[in-house]
Scaffold this active site. Structure first.
Site, PDB file in Angstrom:
ATOM      1  N   TYR A 112      -6.528  -2.239  19.325  1.00 25.22           N
ATOM      2  CA  TYR A 112      -5.887  -1.201  20.141  1.00 25.22           C
ATOM      3  C   TYR A 112      -6.064  -1.546  21.615  1.00 25.22           C
ATOM      4  CZ  TYR A 112      -4.119   3.419  21.209  1.00 25.22           C
ATOM      5  OH  TYR A 112      -3.358   4.434  21.696  1.00 25.22           O
ATOM      6  N   LYS A 167       9.522   4.847  -5.111  1.00 27.12           N
ATOM      7  CA  LYS A 167      10.239   3.648  -4.636  1.00 27.12           C
ATOM      8  C   LYS A 167       9.333   2.848  -3.705  1.00 27.12           C
ATOM      9  CE  LYS A 167      14.420   4.409  -6.306  1.00 27.12           C
ATOM     10  NZ  LYS A 167      15.255   3.534  -7.083  1.00 27.12           N
TER      11      LYS A 167
HETATM   12  O1  LIG Z   1      15.200   6.002  -9.136  1.00 26.81           O
HETATM   13  C1  LIG Z   1      15.403   5.731 -10.307  1.00 26.81           C
HETATM   14  O2  LIG Z   1      14.522   5.608 -11.175  1.00 26.81           O
HETATM   15  C2  LIG Z   1      16.760   5.464 -10.781  1.00 26.81           C
HETATM   16  C3  LIG Z   1      17.839   5.907  -9.907  1.00 26.81           C
HETATM   17  O3  LIG Z   1      17.663   5.604  -8.571  1.00 26.81           O
HETATM   18  C4  LIG Z   1      18.274   7.299 -10.150  1.00 26.81           C
HETATM   19  O4  LIG Z   1      18.613   7.958  -9.188  1.00 26.81           O
HETATM   20  O5  LIG Z   1      18.293   7.671 -11.312  1.00 26.81           O
HETATM   21 MG   LIG Z   2      18.364   6.986  -7.279  1.00 24.97          MG
END
Ligand SMILES: O=C(O)C[C@H](O)C(=O)O
Ligand SMILES: [Mg+2]
Ligand SMILES: NC(=O)c1ccc[n+]([C@@H]2O[C@H](COP(=O)([O-])OP(=O)(O)OC[C@H]3O[C@@H](n4cnc5c(N)ncnc54)[C@H](O)[C@@H]3O)[C@@H](O)[C@H]2O)c1
Length: 441
Positions: A112, A167
């Site tokens: 930092y 995700k």
């Molecule tokens: O996110 C998932 O597992 C799959 C996909 O993007 C969904 O919207 O079904």
């Molecule tokens: Mg999706």
């Protein structure tokens, strides 16, 4: 066997006498539930404690199991019933962590201030150096407005956060990318575009996720025009890549030429429209489609697809059927044609359970858990970031589909998403194609 979606863990005590675990298993099986893991927690001189995971369809079925186990005599006791999926989400699934230890004043000054000021000044003088001295080039924003969360619909961005965190966890573990969920408190395309453009400097790429149709098309197209980093709407192109890979593999196993096959789509929203365009661009001659929305049907006509007036007609006509409606059970088993390939991709529950489709005569059937964009998006972004690509284009997406198909065993539709080589192969092929396009060879 129908896929059961509720997972619960039962903590059960049984006297340490042979045969008691069998009685518990029989009681669960008679109710029609599936047993997952069995973990022995404690073996005492007189009793054994186990955690038994069960998969059930409904609350009623769970209650039947509880009654059946409580009805077993001979000292068998049910202690607790817990929801491990819910517990696994306690506190969320991801965290932003420091890569550097900060345990001494010297380290503090290096990480930092005052040390950091020199790095800032360097980047000010030479902006390209941000690629080397920041995390920007390895970070992808996972952006949602909450309008099409899985097949649950418009449940808002906060209710969709567990998907976005999922995700991000997959980005990290499968491709070493920092995925950062961004929840938007607007569904207005102009506002979405403006917001994403304003946060873009902090990211090497943008993954649009669970943004419903039709506004997802404008949002994606405009962002691609107006930003200079890879942008991909996962529900469109990630899904199209994996669906194409599955169709390539199914046709290879069945000895059919995909380009000559009759492909039919039920549901032409974000996922369906992109699948249609991808299959046509790949060379598939005829794509039939049906949707309850007239706007979606008009889009199909624009792409050069052919309209089927209803699901029965489409099922009657097509060799390969792909469903992306978000409506569980929409495809009745009576509609299934002998030898058909059926990919019912809606999550969390498909338009027809694969087991039901296979029993009804389908040659191949799969749902959205196995034909899932998790096989595509981590490697696609890894490859695009490695190549310092400014786009995710059709050639890169086809390369990803072919890479996934090349990792698939004969007779399977897609490979195991936890096999690291699959994501490495996708990344490698996407990077190769991206570099090839850039040097203009
Ligand atoms: O996110 C998932 O597992 C799959 C996909 O993007 C969904 O919207 O079904
Ligand atoms: Mg999706
Ligand atoms: N497996 C995967 O990787 C994956 C990826 C993306 C989306 N999906 C699934 O696909 C589904 C749709 O997602 P989306 O993002 O395309 O949503 P979307 O809202 O953009 O599209 C859904 C489309 O289905 C149509 N539809 C709804 N009910 C219908 C019916 N009874 N008959 C005909 N058409 C009908 C709608 O009019 C709409 O055009 C969701 O369930 C999602 O989970 C799966």
């Amino acid at each position: 066997m129908i896929t059961k979606h509720m997972i619960r863990t039962l903590m059960i005590e049984t006297p340490t006498v042979p045969g008691n675990l069998g009685k518990v298993a029989t009681a669960i099986g008679l109710v029609g539930a599936d047993i997952g893991e069995v973990e022995t927690v404690k073996v005492g001189p007189t009793y054994t404690m186990r955690n038994i995971t069960v998969q059930v369809e409904t609350e009623e079925q769970l209650n039947e199991i509880i009654t059946a186990i409580e009805g077993l005599e001979e000292g068998i006791k049910l202690h607790t019933v817990s929801d491990e999926v819910l517990s696994a989400h306690e506190g969320g699934k991801i965290a932003m962590k420091s890569k550097m230890p900060i345990k001494s004043l010297a380290e503090l000054r290096r990480v930092y201030t005052p040390g950091v000021a020199d790095v800032c000044s360097l980047i000010k003088r030479e902006p390209d150096k941000a690629e080397i001295y920041t995390t920007i080039n390895n970070s992808v924003a996972i952006v949602t407005d909450g309008t099409a969360i899985l097949g649950l619909g418009n449940i808002g961005p906060v209710a969709g956060m567990p998907v976005m965190e999922g995700k991000a966890a997959l980005f990290d573990q499968l491709a070493g990318i920092s995925g950062v969920p961004i929840l938007l408190d607007t569904t207005d395309p102009e506002e979405i575009i403006r917001t994403v453009k304003n946060i873009a400097p902090g990211f090497g790429g943008i993954l649009l996720e669970d943004i419903g149709s039709p506004h997802c098309f404008e949002v994606e197209n405009r962002l691609k025009e107006e930003l200079n980093i890879p942008i991909m709407h996962d529900d469109q192109h990630g899904t199209a890549v994996v669906t194409l890979a599955a169709a390539i593999s199914a046709c290879k196993s069945a000895g059919i030429d995909l380009k000559e096959a009759k492909v039919g789509q039920i549901g032409l929203g974000a996922a369906g429209a992109a699948i249609c365009r991808m299959f046509m661009a790949y060379g598939v001659q005829v794509v039939y489609g049906t949707d309850k929305s007239e706007m979606a049907m008009n889009r199909l006509k624009e792409y050069g697809g052919q309209i089927s007036s209803n699901i029965e007609e489409l099922m009657e006509t097509c060799d390969i059927v792909i469903a992306t409606t978000g409506v569980p059970g929409l495809i009745k088993k009576e509609f299934v044609k002998e030898g058909q390939v059926i990919l019912a991709l809606s999550n969390p529950r498909p338009e027809i359970e694969p087991e039901v489709a296979l029993e009804a005569g389908a040659a191949y059937a799969a749902d959205g858990r196995s034909i899932n964009n998790v096989l595509g998006f981590p490697g696609i972004f890894r490859g695009a970031l490695n190549a310092k690509s400014k786009v995710v284009n059709h050639e890169m997406l086809v390369a990803a589909a072919e890479a996934i198909a090349s990792c698939t065993k004969h007779g399977d539709l897609v490979p195991d998403p936890l096999q690291p080589e699959v994501h490495e192969k996708v990344a490698e092929e996407v990077e190769r194609v991206a570099r090839h396009v850039y040097v203009g060879v």
